[in-house]
Write an enzyme that holds these catalytic residues in place. Structure first.
Site, PDB file in Angstrom:
ATOM      1  N   ASP A 135       0.843  -1.187   0.000  1.00 12.73           N
ATOM      2  CA  ASP A 135       0.000   0.000   0.000  1.00 12.73           C
ATOM      3  C   ASP A 135       0.885   1.246   0.000  1.00 12.73           C
ATOM      4  O   ASP A 135       1.946   1.273   0.631  1.00 12.73           O
ATOM      5  CB  ASP A 135      -0.890  -0.038   1.244  1.00 12.73           C
ATOM      6  CG  ASP A 135      -1.910   1.068   1.269  1.00 12.73           C
ATOM      7  OD1 ASP A 135      -2.681   1.184   0.307  1.00 12.73           O
ATOM      8  OD2 ASP A 135      -1.938   1.819   2.261  1.00 12.73           O
TER       9      ASP A 135
ATOM     10  N   GLU B  85       1.843  -0.267  -4.993  1.00 16.08           N
ATOM     11  CA  GLU B  85       0.791   0.653  -5.427  1.00 16.08           C
ATOM     12  C   GLU B  85       1.445   1.958  -5.863  1.00 16.08           C
ATOM     13  O   GLU B  85       1.938   2.729  -5.045  1.00 16.08           O
ATOM     14  CB  GLU B  85      -0.201   0.932  -4.292  1.00 16.08           C
ATOM     15  CG  GLU B  85      -1.286   1.928  -4.694  1.00 16.08           C
ATOM     16  CD  GLU B  85      -2.074   2.487  -3.523  1.00 16.08           C
ATOM     17  OE1 GLU B  85      -3.147   3.052  -3.766  1.00 16.08           O
ATOM     18  OE2 GLU B  85      -1.601   2.375  -2.372  1.00 16.08           O
TER      19      GLU B  85
END
Length: 671
Positions: free
Chosen positions: A340, A369
Site C-alpha cells: 500500500d 501501489e
C-alpha cells in the site's frame, strides 16, 4: 530521422540491463550537409552529461545517410538523451516528439528516456500469463463458520443484500464500522469459482486485525482479524488455493497503523502500553510526535492513521527482520505482498522488505501501489528507483486503466495508445510481464459505472448513493466493459479482476464500489465472457511475454497484435457509433475468430459499433489442428475443460454438487 521504438534506430529498444551496449543510429537528410553528430546522455542521479561522437556509417538510399554510435550505462538508473548535429544551417538539436519520433523544433525540450536496470534483476515466473483477482474480504462471501474474539462494538448487517453504510454518525464521522461478515472460509468455498475464471493469483485486501471494514488501519500485524478467521484458516486457504494453481497475495500496509492498535492504542482497547499511552512504550519511537500525545504525524491528516517512521530500526526489524511480519506470513503460505502507498515507503525500507521476502521465498512477489509512471516517479523531492532491480517486482498499472477507459469513453485513440507505449518503453520487461492490469479497484469507481454512467465530478456521497445505471446506461456500459476486458486480458501484463466486475457490479466511489458480491444474481452472459477470456489466457503462449505491435489508432478504432514464436492474436476494437471496415494483412486472412466475426472474402473484418474482434493464428502446427478454444489440444486440456464446466454447473445448481462431483471422479479415474 530517429524513432526510439524502432530497432533500426535504437537496438535494443525499451529498458536495458546495465553494461549492455545500446546501438544508436540517426538518418540524416543529405541536403542538411551534416558534418558531425553527437549523442548527449544525461545520467539522472548525478546530472552529469556525456557527449558521444557519432560516426558516418553509410548511405540510406540516395538522399539520406546513417550516423551511429554505441552507449553502455555502467550503473542502473534513468538516462535521458538527445542528439546534436552540425549542419550547413549551424548546430541543431534533435529532441523527442510524440510517438518516440524526433523533432528539431527550437521549442522542443523533451529528451528520450533510457531505463537501465540491474542485470541480475529477476521476477517470479508463476504469475506470467496468469489472471489476478482482487477481493475485499468482508464483501465476497460469508461462510457462516463460528468466530471467536470478535469485538462487541462491531455492527453486522442483517442482510447480505443491504447497501454499505455511508452516512456520517452523530459526530459527523464516517467510521467504516459496518460489516457484512465475509471471511476466509467463505473465500475458500469459492475457490472453484475463481478457478473457473482462470484465476492464478488471489489478491486480498488487508486481512489483519483492524477496526474498520476495509482494514487499512492495522491493529495487529500478527493476527488475522477475528471476523475473518484465524491463522489456521489462512494457512488452509493458501493450501487449498495452491491445489488449484492459485497463489495468494497479501496487502501490506506498512506506512501507517491504526490509532486503535496494539502499537498506538489511542482508544485504550488494548492492555498494552501503546505510543499514545506512554512515552516509555516499546512502540513510542515508531511514531513522530510534534507534541505528545495528541499532536502526531498521520496519513493525509487522518488522526486514526498515525504515520510510522519506517527507518526506525526497531520497526524495520519488526517488519523485515528474520522473524518479522513479511517472512512470517510468506512462511504461512502467502506468495508475496502488494504494498500500500509504496511511494510513501523509504528506499531503505523497500530494499529491506524485498530482501526479507526473497530470503523466505525467492519466488515471492513484491508489487507496489503506484498511480503514475513508476519509472519516473518522484516522491518527497526524490526520484524513486522502484523498477531498477532491488525493490519492486512490478506495480499496479493505473496508466493502462486510464488508457483503456479513456479510449472507450471517446478520447483520441492515438493518445491513449501513447500511454501504453510509454509504459512498455520505460519499464523493464521483467516488470511488464507482471503488471497488474486493472480497470477498477477498491479506490476507484466500478468500471461498469465509469463506462455507462455519469462522471462523478464533484458530486458527494448523497448523490452517489442515489445513482443506479438506467437500463440504457447499463446496456452501453456492458458493451464497453466487454471491450475493456478484452484489452485488459490481451495487453502486456496480467489482468486483475476486481471482485464482481465479471458479473456486472456497479457503484461510484467508496463505499459504493465495495458492495457485496451478488451471489445468485450474476450477469451470466458477462460471466461467460470473462471465463472465455480466462481460457484464452491459459491457451495462448503469446499473452505471456509476446511482443506488442500497434497497427492502427485513429477514428475510434484501435488495432494491435500480440505475438511470439508459437501463436499470435490480433485485437481490433471499434469504440465509435458507426461500423468500420478494416483491411487485414495477408497472414491474418485465415485466422480463427475467438471474438467477433471471421474475415470476409475481401480479406477484411467488419467491426460493428462498440464491438471487438479477436483473431488467433497458430505459427507452429498443432497435432489437434486449429486453435483449440472450443477443442482442447491435449487430453489434459480436455479434462481441465470438463472440470471447469462441472464447477460452473455446481455454481449454478448447488443441489447437484454431489452427483456432479461423483461424475468428475469417474472421468478422472478413466483418464
Amino acid at each position: 530521422m530517429f524513432n526510439s521504438r524502432n530497432p533500426a534506430f535504437r537496438y535494443p529498444t525499451g529498458a536495458v540491463a546495465n553494461c549492455l551496449p545500446v546501438h544508436f543510429k540517426i538518418d540524416m537528410p543529405r541536403d542538411l550537409h551534416c558534418s558531425a553528430a553527437r549523442l548527449l546522455v544525461r545520467e539522472d542521479s548525478t546530472g552529469e552529461t556525456q557527449k558521444l561522437d557519432m560516426f558516418w556509417c553509410g548511405m540510406n538510399g540516395d538522399n539520406h545517410e546513417w550516423w551511429e554510435c554505441h552507449f553502455a550505462a555502467q550503473r542502473p538508473g534513468l538516462y535521458f538523451y538527445h542528439f546534436e548535429v552540425t549542419t550547413w544551417r549551424g548546430v541543431m538539436q534533435m529532441h523527442r516528439a510524440f510517438g518516440g519520433t524526433d523533432t528539431m523544433s527550437p521549442e522542443a525540450k523533451d529528451d528520450w528516456q533510457l531505463t537501465v536496470y540491474e542485470r541480475s534483476f529477476h521476477t517470479p515466473e508463476w504469475l506470467v500469463g496468469g489472471v489476478m483477482y482482487q477481493v475485499l474480504p468482508d464483501r465476497f462471501f460469508r461462510s457462516g463458520k463460528p468466530k471467536t474474539g470478535v469485538p462487541a462494538d462491531r455492527t453486522l448487517h442483517g442482510s447480505w443484500e443491504e447497501e454499505p453504510e455511508w452516512k456520517p454518525n452523530s459526530r459527523g464521522e464516517v467510521t467504516n464500522s459496518d460489516y457484512f461478515g465475509g471471511d476466509l472460509a467463505g473465500i475458500m468455498e469459492k475457490l472453484d469459482y475463481l478457478k473457473s475464471l482462470g484465476v492464478t493469483c488471489l489478491y486480498l485486501n488487508p486481512i489483519f486485525e483492524a477496526h474498520s471494514n476495509h482494514r487499512y488501519n492495522t491493529a495487529s500485524y500478527e493476527k488475522i482479524d477475528p471476523l475473518l478467521g484465524n491463522e489456521e484458516d489462512f494457512r488452509l486457504l493458501c493450501t487449498e488455493a495452491k491445489k488449484r494453481g492459485i497463489h495468494v497475495l497479501l496487502d501490506g500496509v506498512f506506512n501507517h497503523t491504526g490509532s486503535d492498535s496494539v502499537y498506538f492504542n489511542r482508544e485504550g482497547r488494548y492492555p498494552t502500553q501503546g505510543a499514545y499511552n506512554s512515552q516509555n512504550s516499546p512502540y513510542s519511537s515508531w511514531y513522530n510526535f510534534c507534541s505528545w500525545p495528541d499532536d502526531y504525524e498521520c496519513w493525509w491528516n487522518f488522526k486514526t492513521l498515525p504515520d510510522v517512521i519506517e527507518t526506525n530500526p526497531e520497526y524495520d526489524q519488526y517488519i523485515n527482520g528474520s522473524k518479522g511480519i513479511v517472512r512470517h506470513w510468506i512462511a504461512a503460505g502467502a506468495s508475496g505482498w502488494r504494498l500500500d502507498v509504496a511511494d510513501e515507503l523509504p528506499d531503505t525500507f523497500l530494499d529491506n522488505l524485498r530482501t526479507a521476502a526473497k530470503m523466505e521465498n525467492p519466488d515471492a512477489l513484491v508489487l507496489g501501489e503506484v498511480w503514475e509512471d513508476a519509472s519516473t516517479k518522484s516522491a518527497y523531492g526524490k526520484r524513486r528507483r522502484y523498477l531498477l532491480g532491488d525493490q519492486l517486482d512490478s506495480v499496479m498499472n493505473y496508466p493502462f486503466r486510464n488508457a483503456i477507459l479513456g479510449y472507450l469513453l471517446g478520447h483520441d485513440p492515438a493518445k491513449m495508445l501513447e500511454i501504453i507505449m510509454n509504459v512498455l518503453e520505460n519499464y523493464p520487461p521483467q516488470v511488464v510481464r507482471l503488471l497488474m492490469n486493472h480497470i477498477g479497484t477498491h479506490d476507484t469507481e466500478r468500471a461498469l459505472t465509469v463506462l455507462g454512467g455519469e462522471p462523478t465530478g464533484d458530486h458527494g456521497r448523497a448523490w452517489q448513493a442515489q445513482q443506479k445505471l438506467t437500463p440504457e446506461q447499463r446496456e452501453l456500459g456492458l458493451k464497453r466493459l466487454k471491450m475493456a476486458a478484452v484489452m485488459q486480458f490481451t495487453l502486456p501484463g496480467v489482468p486483475c479482476i476486481y471482485y464482481g466486475d465479471e458479473v456486472g457490479m456497479e457503484g461510484y466511489k467508496d463505499p459504493f464500489n465495495r458492495g457485496t458480491f451478488p451471489w445468485g444474481h450474476e450477469n451470466e452472459e458477462l460471466l461467460s465472457w470473462y471465463r472465455k477470456l480466462g481460457k484464452l489466457r491459459r491457451l495462448l503462449s503469446c499473452l505471456k511475454e509476446g511482443t506488442f505491435t500497434p497497427l492502427k489508432a485513429d477514428d475510434h478504432t484501435l488495432v494491435y497484435v500480440r505475438e511470439d514464436s508459437i501463436d499470435a492474436i490480433l485485437v481490433a476494437l471499434n469504440a465509435g457509433e458507426n461500423p468500420y471496415a478494416l483491411y487485414l494483412p495477408d497472414e491474418w486472412r485465415t485466422a480463427e475468430p475467438v471474438f467477433g466475426e471471421a474475415p470476409d472474402r475481401n480479406s477484411g473484418i467488419h467491426l460493428h459499433p462498440l464491438s471487438v474482434t479477436a483473431l488467433v493464428r497458430q505459427k507452429r502446427p498443432s497435432p489437434s489442428g486449429p486453435f483449440p478454444l472450443g477443442k482442447p489440444e491435449t487430453p489434459e486440456e480436455a479434462l481441465e475443460s470438463i472440470k471447469d464446466k462441472i464447477m460452473e454447473n455446481i455454481e449454478q445448481e448447488p443441489e447437484m454438487k454431489d452427483e456432479l462431483m461423483d461424475f468428475l471422479k469417474k472421468i478422472q479415474k478413466k483418464t
